[in-house]
Design an enzyme around this catalytic site. Sequence first.
Site, PDB file in Angstrom:
ATOM      1  N   ASN A 451       0.828  -1.208   0.000  1.00 18.47           N
ATOM      2  CA  ASN A 451       0.000   0.000   0.000  1.00 18.47           C
ATOM      3  C   ASN A 451       0.862   1.259   0.000  1.00 18.47           C
ATOM      4  O   ASN A 451       1.074   1.881  -1.038  1.00 18.47           O
ATOM      5  CB  ASN A 451      -0.953  -0.002   1.203  1.00 18.47           C
ATOM      6  CG  ASN A 451      -2.086   0.974   1.047  1.00 18.47           C
ATOM      7  OD1 ASN A 451      -1.941   2.020   0.428  1.00 18.47           O
ATOM      8  ND2 ASN A 451      -3.244   0.666   1.606  1.00 18.47           N
ATOM      9  N   ASP A 452       1.377   1.641   1.157  1.00 26.32           N
ATOM     10  CA  ASP A 452       2.135   2.897   1.245  1.00 26.32           C
ATOM     11  C   ASP A 452       3.353   2.913   0.334  1.00 26.32           C
ATOM     12  O   ASP A 452       3.730   3.973  -0.192  1.00 26.32           O
ATOM     13  CB  ASP A 452       2.573   3.148   2.689  1.00 26.32           C
ATOM     14  CG  ASP A 452       1.393   3.446   3.606  1.00 26.32           C
ATOM     15  OD1 ASP A 452       0.383   3.954   3.102  1.00 26.32           O
ATOM     16  OD2 ASP A 452       1.487   3.151   4.810  1.00 26.32           O
ATOM     17  N   VAL A 453       3.989   1.759   0.127  1.00 27.74           N
ATOM     18  CA  VAL A 453       5.225   1.724  -0.665  1.00 27.74           C
ATOM     19  C   VAL A 453       4.958   1.879  -2.163  1.00 27.74           C
ATOM     20  O   VAL A 453       5.901   1.951  -2.957  1.00 27.74           O
ATOM     21  CB  VAL A 453       6.014   0.421  -0.410  1.00 27.74           C
ATOM     22  CG1 VAL A 453       6.466   0.352   1.036  1.00 27.74           C
ATOM     23  CG2 VAL A 453       5.211  -0.803  -0.797  1.00 27.74           C
ATOM     24  N   ALA A 492       0.306   4.454   7.062  1.00 28.54           N
ATOM     25  CA  ALA A 492       0.248   5.915   7.129  1.00 28.54           C
ATOM     26  C   ALA A 492      -1.166   6.428   7.357  1.00 28.54           C
ATOM     27  O   ALA A 492      -1.356   7.592   7.720  1.00 28.54           O
ATOM     28  CB  ALA A 492       0.819   6.527   5.851  1.00 28.54           C
TER      29      ALA A 492
END
Length: 526
Positions: A451-453, A492
């Site tokens: 997700n965040d990456v 996040a």
Amino acid sequence: MIPDTVRDLVYVIAAVLFILDLKWMSHPRTAVRGNAVGTLGMALAIVVTLLSEPLDWPYLVIAAVVGALIGGVAALRVKMTAMPEMVGLFNGFGGGASVLVAGSALIAAMAALSSGEVAGLQMRIATVASAIIGSVTFFGSYVAFGKLAEFLAVKWKLYTWQKVIKYGFSLAVAAGAIWYGLMAGVLPHGAGSQAGLLSLVVMLSGVVIGAMLLVKKDRFPGMNALKIISAVLSLAVATLVVMHPDNFLLFWVLVGLGGVLGVVLTLSIGGADMPVVIALLNSYSGLAAAATGFVIDNTVLIIAGSLVGASGIILTNIMCKAMNRSLTNVLFGVMGPTADTPDADEVYKTVKSTSAEEIAMLLEGVERVVIVPGYGMAVAQAQHAVRNLAQLLEAAGTNVEYAVHPVAGRMPGHMNVLLAEADVPYEKLREMDEINPELEQVDVCIVLGANDVVNPVARTDPKSPIAGMPIIDVDKARTVIVIKRSLSPGFAGIPNPLFAAENTLMFFNDGKKAIQDIINAVKENA
């Protein structure tokens, strides 16, 4: 007993083997050789140490058998998906061992003091360093283990084994501290005496540690203040131990305060930051071992501990850079949505869902596919299914590669370990900086549980909590398929516009089941 010169020569050989171990472990092609060389070096160091001094062999044999059983069972029974938990736990064992060795050395020094000898300043400082770093490592590693095993700082219902470990460990710490405080100070000397007051601090530290380990959330009011207070008090008591090595209660006060610091430092760190924590705790365990080497005047322990400590710090720095965050921010900061964070409903208005059959048609005849694994792949244990899909596509002439983010998962190299366990050739794994310039030429990019990456706002929105964080630029591929259970945010806590991009299709499903459904659909189309 063997001569000191022979012992020191073998220590030098062991140290060289440790250095070669680190060098060879840096690449998968030589990792097995490095592991074997490191094991040989440690075996040489242990054997020559045992043969160089008169020892009480029955206790050593019992300890060796117990340790070998624990290590053997862990090596054979622990699944690759549980490797982060095991690494965290073993870091803790190293820290705990350092505390116990430092304590026994201090007892020996106290006996020497009673006969008129003087404990050297190096020994006293090293004992203090070993105690505080070892205690922080032991309790911090237990928290990391508990969070990775999902029984600490969680609100959901626990399994029986999780309850036994969680409540049993907390009770053991609190009860052990209370018992020791009563026996060592309060009962024989009175609560108002110096020994009694120090014993009360030991008891209070144990109770605070036990209570914090039962908290069902990872943050509470005053947490950062407690971090600073426990750190300052630990340094103050450390100074007192150096000045008064004959006061053994001060040593346990230091261990207790170090334990509070270890728990409160690690408890607040979220799952996505675990690669940093594991690397940092690994460094702590090495530093504790090096300090213990100074305590017992063992050269090879100093060298081995220094190597582990230095490599752990380097790895921690690499992990922080991969998230564009400082270590201070990881330990004390809070990552989450801000007032400028867009509403998820607005971001996801144009999300397009897909099916296994549609994905199979997209994959038909494509030249290049890149798979981006994330923590969701680990949770679903989908690495073997991913390999099977890749082999199926490669048989049809498609070039399949894997883009691995440095902090994907819950420990350094987590995705690499899982893919290696599934026999994915290492040559197929591409680092983020290496694959990013080529993603525009990729036909299909499959994001599995990341997700965040892969969130493009890190690149496009300077006000985002992850602004500047290096990401895998999957949004530049011609078609992106995201396999995810839902649209829930990553660590996040912010929406990911990749999911609603024009070239993105969402396949809502369990990771392993989704890949298997795609495999079945591809076979039907063949």
